[in-house]
Design a protein around this motif. Structure first.
Motif, PDB file in Angstrom:
ATOM      1  N   PRO A   1       0.695  -1.169   0.237  1.00  0.00           N
ATOM      2  CA  PRO A   1       0.084   0.029  -0.205  1.00  0.00           C
ATOM      3  C   PRO A   1       0.544   1.481  -0.145  1.00  0.00           C
ATOM      4  CG  PRO A   1      -0.582  -1.602   1.310  1.00  0.00           C
ATOM      5  CD  PRO A   1       0.303  -2.234   0.994  1.00  0.00           C
ATOM      6  N   VAL A   2       0.355   2.354  -0.635  1.00  0.00           N
ATOM      7  CA  VAL A   2       1.359   3.716  -0.833  1.00  0.00           C
ATOM      8  C   VAL A   2       0.868   4.611   0.299  1.00  0.00           C
ATOM      9  CG1 VAL A   2       0.738   5.889  -2.012  1.00  0.00           C
ATOM     10  CG2 VAL A   2       0.989   3.936  -3.353  1.00  0.00           C
ATOM     11  N   ALA A   3       1.872   4.898   1.291  1.00  0.00           N
ATOM     12  CA  ALA A   3       1.921   5.794   2.586  1.00  0.00           C
ATOM     13  C   ALA A   3       1.457   6.279   2.647  1.00  0.00           C
ATOM     14  CB  ALA A   3       3.235   6.463   3.201  1.00  0.00           C
ATOM     15  N   ASN A   4       0.038   6.952   3.637  1.00  0.00           N
ATOM     16  CA  ASN A   4      -1.190   7.772   2.813  1.00  0.00           C
ATOM     17  C   ASN A   4      -1.423   9.322   3.788  1.00  0.00           C
ATOM     18  OD1 ASN A   4      -3.741   9.090   1.683  1.00  0.00           O
ATOM     19  ND2 ASN A   4      -4.222   7.876   0.916  1.00  0.00           N
ATOM     20  N   PRO A   5       0.004  10.082   4.391  1.00  0.00           N
ATOM     21  CA  PRO A   5       0.068  10.311   5.712  1.00  0.00           C
ATOM     22  C   PRO A   5      -1.497  11.725   5.430  1.00  0.00           C
ATOM     23  CG  PRO A   5       1.804  10.509   4.324  1.00  0.00           C
ATOM     24  CD  PRO A   5       0.808  10.133   3.152  1.00  0.00           C
ATOM     25  N   LEU A   6      -1.956  11.813   4.407  1.00  0.00           N
ATOM     26  CA  LEU A   6      -3.496  12.877   4.806  1.00  0.00           C
ATOM     27  C   LEU A   6      -4.346  11.836   5.009  1.00  0.00           C
ATOM     28  CD1 LEU A   6      -4.495  15.377   4.094  1.00  0.00           C
ATOM     29  CD2 LEU A   6      -5.198  14.128   0.939  1.00  0.00           C
ATOM     30  N   ALA A   7      -5.221  10.934   4.569  1.00  0.00           N
ATOM     31  CA  ALA A   7      -5.707   9.816   4.852  1.00  0.00           C
ATOM     32  C   ALA A   7      -5.970   9.781   6.097  1.00  0.00           C
ATOM     33  CB  ALA A   7      -5.539   8.679   4.693  1.00  0.00           C
ATOM     34  N   ASP A   8      -4.272   9.795   7.211  1.00  0.00           N
ATOM     35  CA  ASP A   8      -4.219   9.490   8.468  1.00  0.00           C
ATOM     36  C   ASP A   8      -4.639  10.362   9.272  1.00  0.00           C
ATOM     37  OD1 ASP A   8      -2.891   7.532   7.941  1.00  0.00           O
ATOM     38  OD2 ASP A   8      -1.027   7.665   7.739  1.00  0.00           O
TER      39      ASP A   8
ATOM     40  N   GLU B   1      -5.593   2.437  -6.827  1.00  0.00           N
ATOM     41  CA  GLU B   1      -5.751   3.741  -5.781  1.00  0.00           C
ATOM     42  C   GLU B   1      -6.895   4.236  -5.822  1.00  0.00           C
ATOM     43  OE1 GLU B   1      -4.140   3.570  -2.722  1.00  0.00           O
ATOM     44  OE2 GLU B   1      -3.191   1.667  -3.319  1.00  0.00           O
ATOM     45  N   LYS B   2      -7.482   4.537  -5.224  1.00  0.00           N
ATOM     46  CA  LYS B   2      -9.566   5.392  -4.939  1.00  0.00           C
ATOM     47  C   LYS B   2      -8.290   6.869  -4.326  1.00  0.00           C
ATOM     48  CE  LYS B   2     -11.729   3.169  -7.449  1.00  0.00           C
ATOM     49  NZ  LYS B   2     -11.193   2.841  -8.724  1.00  0.00           N
ATOM     50  N   PRO B   3      -8.870   7.802  -5.076  1.00  0.00           N
ATOM     51  CA  PRO B   3      -8.788   9.173  -4.097  1.00  0.00           C
ATOM     52  C   PRO B   3      -9.232   8.857  -2.503  1.00  0.00           C
ATOM     53  CG  PRO B   3     -10.918   9.457  -5.410  1.00  0.00           C
ATOM     54  CD  PRO B   3      -9.830   7.740  -5.530  1.00  0.00           C
ATOM     55  N   VAL B   4      -8.280   9.963  -1.775  1.00  0.00           N
ATOM     56  CA  VAL B   4      -8.797  10.454  -0.444  1.00  0.00           C
ATOM     57  C   VAL B   4      -9.816  11.149  -0.725  1.00  0.00           C
ATOM     58  CG1 VAL B   4      -7.288  11.122   1.502  1.00  0.00           C
ATOM     59  CG2 VAL B   4      -6.284   9.675  -0.266  1.00  0.00           C
ATOM     60  N   ALA B   5      -9.604  12.066  -1.457  1.00  0.00           N
ATOM     61  CA  ALA B   5     -10.554  13.036  -0.966  1.00  0.00           C
ATOM     62  C   ALA B   5     -11.371  13.778  -2.468  1.00  0.00           C
ATOM     63  CB  ALA B   5     -10.801  14.223  -0.472  1.00  0.00           C
ATOM     64  N   VAL B   6     -12.324  13.652  -2.399  1.00  0.00           N
ATOM     65  CA  VAL B   6     -12.613  14.483  -3.982  1.00  0.00           C
ATOM     66  C   VAL B   6     -13.372  15.214  -3.836  1.00  0.00           C
ATOM     67  CG1 VAL B   6     -12.701  12.723  -5.735  1.00  0.00           C
ATOM     68  CG2 VAL B   6     -14.946  13.490  -4.613  1.00  0.00           C
ATOM     69  N   GLY B   7     -13.125  16.650  -4.852  1.00  0.00           N
ATOM     70  CA  GLY B   7     -14.469  18.226  -4.474  1.00  0.00           C
ATOM     71  C   GLY B   7     -14.278  19.324  -5.361  1.00  0.00           C
ATOM     72  N   ALA B   8     -14.962  19.984  -4.573  1.00  0.00           N
ATOM     73  CA  ALA B   8     -14.526  21.621  -5.732  1.00  0.00           C
ATOM     74  C   ALA B   8     -13.833  22.443  -5.496  1.00  0.00           C
ATOM     75  CB  ALA B   8     -16.155  22.245  -5.299  1.00  0.00           C
ATOM     76  N   ASN B   9     -13.122  23.145  -6.025  1.00  0.00           N
ATOM     77  CA  ASN B   9     -12.585  24.616  -5.931  1.00  0.00           C
ATOM     78  C   ASN B   9     -13.072  25.262  -6.908  1.00  0.00           C
ATOM     79  OD1 ASN B   9     -10.659  23.105  -7.627  1.00  0.00           O
ATOM     80  ND2 ASN B   9      -8.882  25.089  -7.433  1.00  0.00           N
ATOM     81  N   CYS B  10     -12.373  26.712  -6.418  1.00  0.00           N
ATOM     82  CA  CYS B  10     -12.518  28.048  -7.392  1.00  0.00           C
ATOM     83  C   CYS B  10     -14.129  28.198  -7.054  1.00  0.00           C
ATOM     84  CB  CYS B  10     -12.024  27.639  -8.929  1.00  0.00           C
ATOM     85  SG  CYS B  10     -11.038  29.051  -9.241  1.00  0.00           S
ATOM     86  N   GLY B  11     -14.917  28.024  -8.557  1.00  0.00           N
ATOM     87  CA  GLY B  11     -15.756  28.533  -8.628  1.00  0.00           C
ATOM     88  C   GLY B  11     -16.535  30.134  -8.922  1.00  0.00           C
ATOM     89  N   VAL B  12     -17.220  30.605  -8.356  1.00  0.00           N
ATOM     90  CA  VAL B  12     -17.668  31.835  -8.136  1.00  0.00           C
ATOM     91  C   VAL B  12     -18.060  32.403  -6.975  1.00  0.00           C
ATOM     92  CG1 VAL B  12     -18.975  31.533 -10.456  1.00  0.00           C
ATOM     93  CG2 VAL B  12     -20.592  30.658  -8.518  1.00  0.00           C
TER      94      VAL B  12
END
Length: 339
Positions: free
Chosen positions: A2-9, A205-216
């Motif tokens: 497994p890939v080390a995943n400090p963000l998930a931790d 390997e699936k994403p740790v998180a998904v979402g939105a940025n920027c926009g209006v």
């Protein structure tokens, strides 16, 4: 292995994380000229990049994004720097890593990966395979410099998101991705917020998180957040909204958001189910400090209604993206470079 995943931790440890603010807006305030490549400052003005990261950490950010948003060969060729992809991205990650390692708490270094600026076949000339190759080249530099995660952001095309996710898998980096829902509540290429999940495709390997940025603006990204959490309850969701509404004043873009408004946005984002909350264009350290305090002192409440969002952070600027049963109902009302 497994890939080390400090963000998930860190998500598991803290629950809700504060990302950083605007890279472009703050670098322009430091003297970056319009049309210049911020990535070149990793070598030409590293002390200013260090200061930006340090200021974000001091303001309370748990995640700092590397100065590498336009770090693919396709963006850098506009500045005759396409042969410096690895070195510029590696340097970007090294600078952020230095500041993160000196912080008094755990800080995640997120390797910023923006769109190539090219359209993929059949709308443009860039092949899917070439897009993967370009993202691999960038991410190899970010990984070599010490980035914890590939932070794929401000995307509008599902194919380009998939290519970047495949690249992260090839390089062996955990990753996240966000899209910009800035065109009538969808991305420029027609992705609806409720469809943000699963765009990585068939990768191990699936994403740790998904979402939105920027926009209006804050209201619209919170509406997108409600769509995303409703589509997949319990998913780790990122919102990194602009600081209020962008407005032209003469030739300058001004962002209307105040620290109290961004604090309210952060509280609403917690209630709406966000896992990672940050600021995009216009977001400075005063805004982040207010957001940090809001996250630390707020007790999660019920999901806000669209009416509550409008009441607390202002009207929507996007037209409705949809009114299906799986989509929060909105009133039908009207109204790049990542900053």
């Amino acid at each position: 292995m497994p890939v080390a995943n400090p963000l998930a931790d860190l998500i598991a440890e803290k629950g809700v994380l504060l990302a950083d603010g605007a890279t472009g807006t703050n670098l322009f305030a430091m003297g970056l000229e319009a049309g210049d490549a911020p990535e070149l400052w990793n070598e030409d003005q590293p002390e200013k990049i260090r200061k930006l990261h340090r200021d974000f950490v001091d303001a309370g950010s748990d995640i700092i994004l590397t100065n590498s948003f336009g770090g693919t060969r396709h963006r850098l060729k506009l500045h005759h720097a396409q042969d410096r992809v690895f070195d510029l991205n590696k340097r970007a990650a090294e600078i952020a890593r230095e500041i993160a390692d000196a912080a008094p708490r755990k800080v995640i270094v997120a390797g910023s990966v923006g769109p190539t600026g090219e359209l993929l076949i059949p709308l443009g000339a860039l092949s899917y395979e070439a897009a993967v190759e370009a993202f691999v080249e960038q991410m190899e530099g970010l990984k070599a410099g010490g980035a914890d995660v590939a932070w794929i952001e401000t995307m509008s095309s599902g194919d380009e998101i998939k290519a970047a996710c495949e690249a992260a898998n090839k390089v062996g980096m955990p990753y996240t991705y966000t899209a910009s829902f800035d065109t009538a509540g969808k991305t420029m290429m027609g992705i609806h917020p409720k469809d943000i999940h699963g765009l990585e495709g068939d990768v191990s390997e699936k994403p740790v998180a998904v979402g939105a940025n920027c926009g209006v603006g804050a209201s619209d990204i919170l509406s997108s957040l409600l769509d995303m959490t409703a589509a997949k309850p319990g998913a780790a969701i990122i919102v990194k909204g602009n600081c209020g509404i962008p407005e032209f004043r003469g030739s300058e873009i001004y962002y209307s958001g105040t620290p109290p408004l961004m604090a309210e946005y952060a509280r609403l984002a917690v209630d709406a189910g966000a896992t990672i909350i940050g600021g995009c264009c216009g977001t400075a350290c005063d805004h982040l400090k207010a957001m940090r305090e809001a996250i630390d002192t707020h007790k999660k409440g019920e999901k806000p209604s669209l009416e509550a969002i409008v009441e607390k952070v202002g009207p929507f600027r996007n037209k409705t993206a949809g009114t299906g049963e799986d989509t929060p109902q909105r009133e039908r009302r009207g109204g790049r470079r990542k900053g």
